[in-house]
Design an enzyme around this catalytic site. Structure first.
Site, PDB file in Angstrom:
ATOM      1  N   VAL A  80       0.825  -1.237   0.001  1.00 56.79           N
ATOM      2  CA  VAL A  80       0.015   0.193  -0.025  1.00 56.79           C
ATOM      3  C   VAL A  80       0.818   1.315   0.161  1.00 56.79           C
ATOM      4  O   VAL A  80       1.711   1.357   0.707  1.00 56.79           O
ATOM      5  CB  VAL A  80      -0.886  -0.007   1.205  1.00 56.79           C
ATOM      6  CG1 VAL A  80      -1.811   1.267   1.461  1.00 56.79           C
ATOM      7  CG2 VAL A  80      -1.908  -1.336   1.267  1.00 56.79           C
ATOM      8  N   CYS A  81       0.622   2.101  -0.799  1.00 62.48           N
ATOM      9  CA  CYS A  81       1.187   3.587  -0.997  1.00 62.48           C
ATOM     10  C   CYS A  81       0.330   4.382  -0.242  1.00 62.48           C
ATOM     11  O   CYS A  81      -0.818   4.683  -0.783  1.00 62.48           O
ATOM     12  CB  CYS A  81       1.460   4.064  -2.253  1.00 62.48           C
ATOM     13  SG  CYS A  81       1.965   5.592  -2.545  1.00 62.48           S
ATOM     14  N   LEU A  82       0.272   4.590   1.087  1.00 67.18           N
ATOM     15  CA  LEU A  82      -0.461   5.530   1.798  1.00 67.18           C
ATOM     16  C   LEU A  82       0.450   6.711   2.513  1.00 67.18           C
ATOM     17  O   LEU A  82       1.014   5.894   3.677  1.00 67.18           O
ATOM     18  CB  LEU A  82      -1.198   4.626   2.710  1.00 67.18           C
ATOM     19  CG  LEU A  82      -2.414   5.280   3.461  1.00 67.18           C
ATOM     20  CD1 LEU A  82      -3.306   5.789   2.603  1.00 67.18           C
ATOM     21  CD2 LEU A  82      -3.375   3.965   4.176  1.00 67.18           C
TER      22      LEU A  82
END
Length: 154
Positions: A80-82
């Protein structure tokens, strides 16, 4: 028991008490799976969580086990790119925040300008209705593959 260990244990218990199905990967409390129900019927996902030794001072690592079509999730690894998790994490946040705030926001408001899945980001920017159909189709496939007590990770 050191302070980060106590906090890890407390946050994990809080997550379990919040009616999330949690499955430990090993005997320790650092790696586990969480069954996550996306907002607005956007699917049910198996999420892998890894807590670093420095948790809560360092953010947890979050990844989707089953596939998801999303600009900010790597289609192959599920990473996840968060920003809130990866860059602006604060010890004030806990695991419940990840599943009740951060991941729902990610699913409701994808950011195509910071993609891990370039194809999904390009489709979202080019043709939002086709992108939305592709997301729904992906969620439906995952729903069919992942029934109670039986989940196929693909």
């Amino acid at each position: 028991m050191s302070s980060p260990s106590k906090r890890r244990e407390m946050d994990l218990m809080k997550l379990m008490m919040s009616d999330y199905k949690v499955e430990m990967i090993n005997d320790g409390m650092q790696e586990f799976y969480v069954e996550f129900h996306g907002p607005k019927d956007r699917g049910v996902w198996k999420i892998r969580v890894e807590l670093p030794d420095a948790y809560p001072y360092k953010s947890p690592s979050i990844g989707f086990i089953n596939k998801i079509y999303h600009p900010n999730v790597d289609e192959m690894s599920g990473s996840v790119c968060l920003d809130v998790i990866n860059q602006t994490w604060s010890p004030m946040f806990d695991l419940v925040n990840v599943f009740e705030v951060f991941l729902p926001q990610l699913l409701l408001y994808p950011n195509p300008s910071d993609p891990l899945n370039g194809e999904a980001a390009a489709l979202m920017m080019r043709d939002r209705s086709t992108y939305d159909l592709r997301v729904k189709a992906s969620s439906l496939v995952q729903h069919l593959l992942c029934q109670p007590d039986f989940c196929i990770s693909n």
